[in-house]
Design a protein around this motif. Structure first.
Motif, PDB file in Angstrom:
ATOM      1  N   LEU A   1       8.322  30.668  -8.936  1.00 18.87           N
ATOM      2  CA  LEU A   1       7.176  31.377  -9.502  1.00 18.87           C
ATOM      3  C   LEU A   1       5.988  30.446  -9.661  1.00 18.87           C
ATOM      4  O   LEU A   1       4.841  30.832  -9.405  1.00 18.87           O
ATOM      5  CB  LEU A   1       7.553  31.980 -10.855  1.00 18.87           C
ATOM      6  N   GLU A   2       6.240  29.205 -10.062  1.00 23.54           N
ATOM      7  CA  GLU A   2       5.154  28.237 -10.207  1.00 23.54           C
ATOM      8  C   GLU A   2       4.490  27.966  -8.863  1.00 23.54           C
ATOM      9  O   GLU A   2       3.257  27.903  -8.754  1.00 23.54           O
ATOM     10  CB  GLU A   2       5.702  26.939 -10.801  1.00 23.54           C
ATOM     11  N   ARG A   3       5.312  27.801  -7.823  1.00 20.64           N
ATOM     12  CA  ARG A   3       4.765  27.578  -6.477  1.00 20.64           C
ATOM     13  C   ARG A   3       3.993  28.806  -5.999  1.00 20.64           C
ATOM     14  O   ARG A   3       2.905  28.687  -5.414  1.00 20.64           O
ATOM     15  CB  ARG A   3       5.911  27.250  -5.521  1.00 20.64           C
ATOM     16  N   PHE A   4       4.547  29.982  -6.252  1.00 20.35           N
ATOM     17  CA  PHE A   4       3.884  31.232  -5.860  1.00 20.35           C
ATOM     18  C   PHE A   4       2.565  31.400  -6.611  1.00 20.35           C
ATOM     19  O   PHE A   4       1.555  31.813  -6.034  1.00 20.35           O
ATOM     20  CB  PHE A   4       4.818  32.407  -6.149  1.00 20.35           C
ATOM     21  N   SER A   5       2.572  31.063  -7.908  1.00 16.15           N
ATOM     22  CA  SER A   5       1.354  31.206  -8.714  1.00 16.15           C
ATOM     23  C   SER A   5       0.253  30.277  -8.222  1.00 16.15           C
ATOM     24  O   SER A   5      -0.929  30.628  -8.261  1.00 16.15           O
ATOM     25  CB  SER A   5       1.673  30.919 -10.178  1.00 16.15           C
ATOM     26  N   ALA A   6       0.636  29.093  -7.751  1.00 16.51           N
ATOM     27  CA  ALA A   6      -0.366  28.159  -7.233  1.00 16.51           C
ATOM     28  C   ALA A   6      -1.055  28.739  -6.000  1.00 16.51           C
ATOM     29  O   ALA A   6      -2.283  28.665  -5.862  1.00 16.51           O
ATOM     30  CB  ALA A   6       0.295  26.823  -6.903  1.00 16.51           C
ATOM     31  N   HIS A   7      -0.265  29.312  -5.091  1.00 14.83           N
ATOM     32  CA  HIS A   7      -0.865  29.951  -3.902  1.00 14.83           C
ATOM     33  C   HIS A   7      -1.721  31.148  -4.305  1.00 14.83           C
ATOM     34  O   HIS A   7      -2.796  31.376  -3.746  1.00 14.83           O
ATOM     35  CB  HIS A   7       0.233  30.399  -2.943  1.00 14.83           C
ATOM     36  N   THR A   8      -1.237  31.922  -5.288  1.00 16.33           N
ATOM     37  CA  THR A   8      -1.978  33.104  -5.729  1.00 16.33           C
ATOM     38  C   THR A   8      -3.321  32.717  -6.337  1.00 16.33           C
ATOM     39  O   THR A   8      -4.345  33.359  -6.090  1.00 16.33           O
ATOM     40  CB  THR A   8      -1.150  33.897  -6.757  1.00 16.33           C
TER      41      THR A   8
ATOM     42  N   ASN B   1      19.162  28.814 -10.591  1.00 11.12           N
ATOM     43  CA  ASN B   1      18.167  29.215 -11.587  1.00 11.12           C
ATOM     44  C   ASN B   1      16.777  28.693 -11.218  1.00 11.12           C
ATOM     45  O   ASN B   1      16.057  28.116 -12.040  1.00 11.12           O
ATOM     46  CB  ASN B   1      18.559  28.718 -12.979  1.00 11.12           C
ATOM     47  N   GLY B   2      16.443  28.874  -9.965  1.00 12.73           N
ATOM     48  CA  GLY B   2      15.184  28.329  -9.461  1.00 12.73           C
ATOM     49  C   GLY B   2      14.022  29.298  -9.497  1.00 12.73           C
ATOM     50  O   GLY B   2      12.980  29.029  -8.896  1.00 12.73           O
ATOM     51  N   GLN B   3      14.167  30.432 -10.237  1.00 11.16           N
ATOM     52  CA  GLN B   3      13.084  31.415 -10.249  1.00 11.16           C
ATOM     53  C   GLN B   3      11.793  30.839 -10.815  1.00 11.16           C
ATOM     54  O   GLN B   3      10.698  31.118 -10.312  1.00 11.16           O
ATOM     55  CB  GLN B   3      13.491  32.658 -11.074  1.00 11.16           C
ATOM     56  N   ALA B   4      11.913  30.019 -11.861  1.00  7.49           N
ATOM     57  CA  ALA B   4      10.706  29.473 -12.499  1.00  7.49           C
ATOM     58  C   ALA B   4       9.948  28.559 -11.540  1.00  7.49           C
ATOM     59  O   ALA B   4       8.720  28.608 -11.441  1.00  7.49           O
ATOM     60  CB  ALA B   4      11.090  28.714 -13.766  1.00  7.49           C
ATOM     61  N   ALA B   5      10.690  27.712 -10.816  1.00  4.04           N
ATOM     62  CA  ALA B   5      10.037  26.805  -9.867  1.00  4.04           C
ATOM     63  C   ALA B   5       9.377  27.584  -8.736  1.00  4.04           C
ATOM     64  O   ALA B   5       8.255  27.257  -8.313  1.00  4.04           O
ATOM     65  CB  ALA B   5      11.056  25.815  -9.301  1.00  4.04           C
TER      66      ALA B   5
END
Length: 595
Positions: A238-245, A232-236
């Motif tokens: 997504l958070e990492r992806f959002s930081a790069h974005t 269930n690591g989608q949230a983590a």
């Protein structure tokens, strides 16, 4: 590497295609002259409309051949001239874009080919230091930036610079004073524009780096999708992806602001200069209206290509950043380079020998004074715990890496004297992960020897116990197996790899953990294939499961980069040393699993 140096290096890829660039420049010259003709004719045209006669084309800035025409002829002649100029400019535009597009595609084709060759020529250890997504980003996004720069930036610099020169000439011919004052505004904007450009360059570099991070994370995420969902690591993620974005967005917006400020600055300065010129001309009446109109037209037109030059600079900056990333890859040097007078490696008749070889990956020691022989016609096995240096032996044999001290001897001669490609041709490699391509079964088997006949392919498949299942596929040897052989089982994929190795006719067969990732049934299939392939061959078998190497002629147990035991299976068991302990551990584990 500085931005000018990067751009200059990129331009060198255009040298073989300079004839296309010359054709494009010819079209740009036609375009520039047509634009200058428009500006020059604007004043006489106004005078013609106001006077109602051909004398409107006379005076200080006359169009002589029009001034001699009858009025009725001139009424039709001038519009025809305007349309003709427009037609010529249209052809110039068409030719310019066609030839610049052709130039860009040829430049990028050459660069793309060089990058592809570099990627396939680097050692696995060099590529392992790079994120696959970032490498793909260089091959796609960075290459696109270079393509746009070659198509639009080079074309704009040539076309717009030529138009600036032509229109500046028209303006100065009308009035050296006013024309010079108007044109002097252009260099005045250079200093603030250069500062804004440097800021945009910095932000663009940051944006490209973040884009590579995004591509790398996406590749990792797709490869590890099962693990991400299982925990269930989608949230983590997504958070990492959002930081790069967010970082990418900030850099791109900041760069866009800096780039947009350059044409805005030019617009303000141009408007101020035009207002000043009109006020001076009205106060002094230094010019006749027709000449003033031609001057104003030339000045207005000259600022558009100047703004365009500032606008397309963003493509040049993007290309410079992308060029830095591409050249960082192209400038990598393989750890093993051929000597100036490299010799072709001879066919093995005596064997290979590692002589006191030391090798490290950074600070991690992999081999510590390894001395080892691989005799011809014998099956040599390397076993031992992970990290003992077994796979490093394969990397050194295939010249992916070079001993940091000691020697690899082929037929008693140091391998450094031979061309690396000719050394590799002595080996056929089967790895732990069966690597197949998305073509047909036949394409994959012929990868090792493209000129092999169908009969030779089928014979190799029979030796590897693969012919039977291949013929049961929908189209037999012509069946397309999908990406990485997705339609096949693990054992079938590995048997195809073994058949490919057999087909290559290489003197030495190297099996690097060829069965370690297989289930028991697939492992039995592959071991049956190996039992048919190995007898009488020169082979190096690296294995974690000792059951794979019981029939080897000589087994070496490796620990901490050294050989600590050697012998046949029976001899090593009788010695009751490291091998016997490993054998007892694995067989007792297998018995418990069976129970």
């Amino acid at each position: 590497m500085s931005v000018p140096a990067v751009l200059w290096r990129l331009l060198r890829y255009g040298r073989p295609h300079v004839s296309v660039l010359v054709a494009a420049f010819g079209c740009m010259a036609v375009l520039g002259l047509g634009t200058g003709a428009y500006a020059y004719l604007m004043g006489p045209a106004l005078r013609f409309l106001l006077s109602g006669g051909t004398e409107g084309f006379g005076g200080e800035h006359a169009v002589p051949w029009l001034s001699k025409l009858p009025r009725e002829t001139a009424l039709w002649g001038f519009p025809v001239v305007v349309v003709l100029i427009g037609l010529i400019k249209g052809v110039g535009y068409l030719g310019q874009f066609y030839f610049m597009g052709l130039f860009a595609q040829r430049v990028v084709k050459d660069l793309r080919r060089e990058v592809f060759l570099k990627l396939t020529a680097l050692s696995p250890s060099q590529l392992s230091k790079e994120r696959v997504g970032d490498l793909l980003s260089r091959f796609s996004t960075d290459m696109t930036a270079v393509e746009w720069a070659a198509m639009y930036t080079v074309g704009s610099y040539l076309r717009d610079s030529l138009q600036v020169l032509v229109l500046a000439g028209v303006a100065l011919s009308m009035s050296p004073l006013l024309g010079g004052v108007m044109l002097a505004v252009i260099p005045l904007a250079a200093l603030p524009a250069s500062r804004l450009t440097r800021k945009a360059l910095k932000r663009t570099r940051e944006g490209q780096s973040q884009l590579g991070q995004l591509a790398g994370q996406l590749h990792e995420g797709l490869g590890g999708l099962r693990t991400i969902q299982a925990f269930n690591g989608q949230a983590a993620e997504l958070e990492r992806f959002s930081a790069h974005t967010k970082a990418h967005e900030k850099a791109v917006v900041s760069a866009a602001w800096a780039r947009g400020a350059v044409p805005g600055l030019m617009e303000v300065l141009a408007a101020a200069a035009l207002a000043g010129m009109l006020a001076y001309a009205a106060a002094t009446r230094a010019m006749e209206p027709a000449a003033l109109l031609s001057l104003i037209t030339a000045v207005i037109l000259v600022y558009q290509p100047v703004k365009d030059l500032g606008r397309v600079t963003q493509f040049a900056m993007q290309a410079a950043i992308s060029g830095e990333r591409l050249f960082a890859l192209l400038d990598l040097r393989h750890p093993v380079e051929d000597p100036p007078e490299a010799l072709p490696a001879p066919t093995l008749r005596q064997g290979l020998r590692f002589q006191d070889v030391h090798f490290s990956y950074g600070q991690r020691r992999a081999l510590e004074g390894l001395t080892l022989e691989l005799p011809v016609g014998k099956v040599t096995a390397l076993v031992g715990p992970s990290g003992g240096g077994k796979s490093t032996v394969t990397s050194l044999l295939l010249r992916f890496e070079k001993p940091q001290s000691g020697h690899l001897l082929l037929e008693g001669v140091d391998a450094d004297r031979y061309a690396a490609a000719s050394v590799r041709s002595q080996f056929a490699l089967v790895t732990q992960e069966p690597l197949l391509f998305s073509g047909t079964v036949l394409d994959n088997l012929r990868f090792s020897r493209p000129d092999a006949t169908l009969e030779e392919v089928e014979a190799a498949a029979r030796v590897a116990q693969a012919d039977g299942f291949i013929r049961n596929l929908p189209q037999g040897y012509e069946t397309r197996i999908g990406e990485r052989g997705v339609i096949l089982s693990g054992g079938q994929r590995q048997r195809l790899c073994i058949a490919r190795a057999v087909l290559s006719r290489a003197p030495v067969l190297v099996l690097d953990e060829a069965t370690s990732s297989l289930d028991p049934e697939s492992e039995r299939e592959v071991q049956a294939a190996l039992a048919a392939v190995l007898p009488g061959r020169t082979a190096l078998v690296i294995a974690h499961r000792l059951s794979t190497v019981t029939g080897a002629d000589i087994i070496h147990v490796m620990e901490a980069g050294r050989v600590v035991e050697s012998g046949t299976h029976a001899e090593l068991l009788q010695a009751s040393g490291r091998y016997a302990a490993l054998w007892a551990l694995q067989t007792s584990g297998a018995e418990r699993g069976a129970a």
